[in-house]
Design a protein around this motif. Sequence first.
Motif, mmCIF file in Angstrom:
data_model
loop_
_atom_site.group_PDB
_atom_site.id
_atom_site.type_symbol
_atom_site.label_atom_id
_atom_site.label_comp_id
_atom_site.label_asym_id
_atom_site.label_seq_id
_atom_site.Cartn_x
_atom_site.Cartn_y
_atom_site.Cartn_z
ATOM 1 N N PRO A 302 0.828 -1.207 0.000
ATOM 2 C CA PRO A 302 0.000 0.000 0.000
ATOM 3 C C PRO A 302 0.861 1.254 0.000
ATOM 4 N N ALA A 303 0.282 2.341 -0.438
ATOM 5 C CA ALA A 303 0.996 3.615 -0.432
ATOM 6 C C ALA A 303 1.379 3.994 0.989
ATOM 7 N N LEU A 304 2.511 4.667 1.116
ATOM 8 C CA LEU A 304 2.918 5.153 2.435
ATOM 9 C C LEU A 304 1.978 6.273 2.865
ATOM 10 N N SER A 305 1.739 6.345 4.144
ATOM 11 C CA SER A 305 0.886 7.411 4.671
ATOM 12 C C SER A 305 1.663 8.728 4.711
ATOM 13 N N GLN A 306 0.945 9.812 4.863
ATOM 14 C CA GLN A 306 1.596 11.111 4.979
ATOM 15 C C GLN A 306 2.510 11.140 6.197
ATOM 16 N N GLU A 307 2.086 10.481 7.259
ATOM 17 C CA GLU A 307 2.894 10.440 8.477
ATOM 18 C C GLU A 307 4.197 9.673 8.239
ATOM 19 N N GLN A 308 4.119 8.578 7.495
ATOM 20 C CA GLN A 308 5.326 7.809 7.191
ATOM 21 C C GLN A 308 6.275 8.610 6.298
ATOM 22 N N MET A 309 5.727 9.286 5.304
ATOM 23 C CA MET A 309 6.567 10.102 4.428
ATOM 24 C C MET A 309 7.267 11.203 5.223
ATOM 25 N N GLN A 310 6.550 11.817 6.126
ATOM 26 C CA GLN A 310 7.139 12.872 6.952
ATOM 27 C C GLN A 310 8.208 12.314 7.884
ATOM 28 N N ALA A 311 7.970 11.109 8.389
ATOM 29 C CA ALA A 311 8.945 10.488 9.285
ATOM 30 C C ALA A 311 10.250 10.172 8.556
ATOM 31 N N VAL A 312 10.148 9.688 7.311
ATOM 32 C CA VAL A 312 11.349 9.434 6.515
ATOM 33 C C VAL A 312 12.113 10.737 6.302
ATOM 34 N N GLN A 313 11.388 11.800 6.002
ATOM 35 C CA GLN A 313 12.022 13.102 5.814
ATOM 36 C C GLN A 313 12.743 13.551 7.084
ATOM 37 N N GLN A 314 12.130 13.316 8.215
ATOM 38 C CA GLN A 314 12.734 13.722 9.492
ATOM 39 C C GLN A 314 14.009 12.935 9.776
ATOM 40 N N VAL A 315 13.987 11.640 9.480
ATOM 41 C CA VAL A 315 15.196 10.823 9.675
ATOM 42 C C VAL A 315 16.306 11.336 8.767
ATOM 43 N N TYR A 316 15.958 11.628 7.531
ATOM 44 C CA TYR A 316 16.949 12.157 6.593
ATOM 45 C C TYR A 316 17.519 13.482 7.090
ATOM 46 N N ASP A 317 16.635 14.372 7.490
ATOM 47 C CA ASP A 317 17.090 15.700 7.927
ATOM 48 C C ASP A 317 18.002 15.618 9.146
ATOM 49 N N GLN A 318 17.701 14.696 10.044
ATOM 50 C CA GLN A 318 18.480 14.597 11.279
ATOM 51 C C GLN A 318 19.807 13.876 11.071
ATOM 52 N N TYR A 319 19.771 12.757 10.340
ATOM 53 C CA TYR A 319 20.956 11.897 10.272
ATOM 54 C C TYR A 319 21.779 12.066 8.988
ATOM 55 N N ILE A 320 21.121 12.325 7.871
ATOM 56 C CA ILE A 320 21.783 12.203 6.577
ATOM 57 C C ILE A 320 22.081 13.552 5.918
ATOM 58 N N ARG A 321 21.132 14.442 5.912
ATOM 59 C CA ARG A 321 21.278 15.697 5.177
ATOM 60 C C ARG A 321 22.578 16.450 5.476
ATOM 61 N N PRO A 322 22.972 16.624 6.733
ATOM 62 C CA PRO A 322 24.160 17.452 7.005
ATOM 63 C C PRO A 322 25.429 16.987 6.297
ATOM 64 N N SER A 323 25.583 15.677 6.113
ATOM 65 C CA SER A 323 26.846 15.163 5.566
ATOM 66 C C SER A 323 26.828 14.885 4.080
ATOM 67 N N VAL A 324 25.654 14.731 3.436
ATOM 68 C CA VAL A 324 25.659 14.322 2.032
ATOM 69 C C VAL A 324 24.841 15.204 1.091
ATOM 70 N N HIS A 325 23.904 15.992 1.604
ATOM 71 C CA HIS A 325 22.915 16.591 0.714
ATOM 72 C C HIS A 325 23.544 17.449 -0.380
ATOM 73 N N GLU A 326 24.512 18.250 -0.045
ATOM 74 C CA GLU A 326 25.078 19.182 -1.029
ATOM 75 C C GLU A 326 26.137 18.536 -1.914
ATOM 76 N N LEU A 327 26.512 17.287 -1.639
ATOM 77 C CA LEU A 327 27.602 16.664 -2.380
ATOM 78 C C LEU A 327 27.163 16.122 -3.753
ATOM 79 N N TRP A 328 25.914 15.707 -3.845
ATOM 80 C CA TRP A 328 25.454 15.084 -5.103
ATOM 81 C C TRP A 328 24.215 15.756 -5.671
#
Length: 328
Positions: A302-328
Amino acid sequence: MQYRKLGKTGFEVSEVSLGTWQVGGRWGDAFDEQNAAQIINKAIDEGVNFIDTADVYSEGQSEAAVAKVVKSRSEQVYIATKCGRQISPHTSEGYTPERLKGFVEQSLRNMQLETLDLIQLHCPPTEVYNRPEIFETFEKLKEQGKIRNLGVSVELVDEALLAMQYPNVTTVQIIYNMFRLKPGEEFFSKAKENNVGIISRVPLASGLLTGKMSPETKFGPEDHRTFNRQGEAFDKGETFSGVDFHLGLEAVEELRKVFPGQEPLAAWALRWVLMSPEVSTVIPGASRPDQVEANIKASNLPALSQEQMQAVQQVYDQYIRPSVHELW
């Protein structure tokens, strides 16, 4: 299986398809033709009609194995291959019309075909995108009946945007996954405007997003997850999407909380990619037939819920974005 249009090619392709970097064995292992055939047959059995390979995968053996199986089947299956990574040193100067023509002709021989459905430049240096003669070369190859379509596989969002200035570029293959959100923010809308198909590669971040790894996980000496974590052999972003292994494990633990239940995290990671309607197909790899079956399940989740999509974004913003977002 659901199907989506692959940009200007007009092909209707399986939304979960097959990438063949590790088909026939895990990364660094000897090529196993029997295992490769089982994987490819399983994919077609499950409704996959788009298979991505490259001339450098097992030195042409992957191309040959893919074509051999496809020819043995009655289904319409599109084969995409790539060229350019044989150039060493891998510089813009190494890209010449004659050399690229030679690569196309070698792939045709490897697969015993008269025409390639889709040939993609294989992550060329950025400077290549500013050389019109390179892209004109493939227009001539199309006129000669040797290719049907040209695409590019890119490392950078900026390269994807540069590639679309050429009307004969029909597809862009790019890393897009829960640990690589930048393409969705800066590239997808432009691809839609230009009717360019998007092929999402490395969707499981080299296995990190399977949820099956731990700090104790070991990889073979010839596995790029051992020797390329800092980009020693090729672009760092191809290995774990450029994310530090241990940081990635921390982020995965947070994602587990977002997707509890029977289905593995890998299936939800693939389903997340498919939540973007601009994506034509996602191409997870497989080293065993059962992995193909597991990947295909994503198409029926089934499609991901809006809450799940937002949660993935939050994990990315907290753990991943600072070190990789601007590199690629």
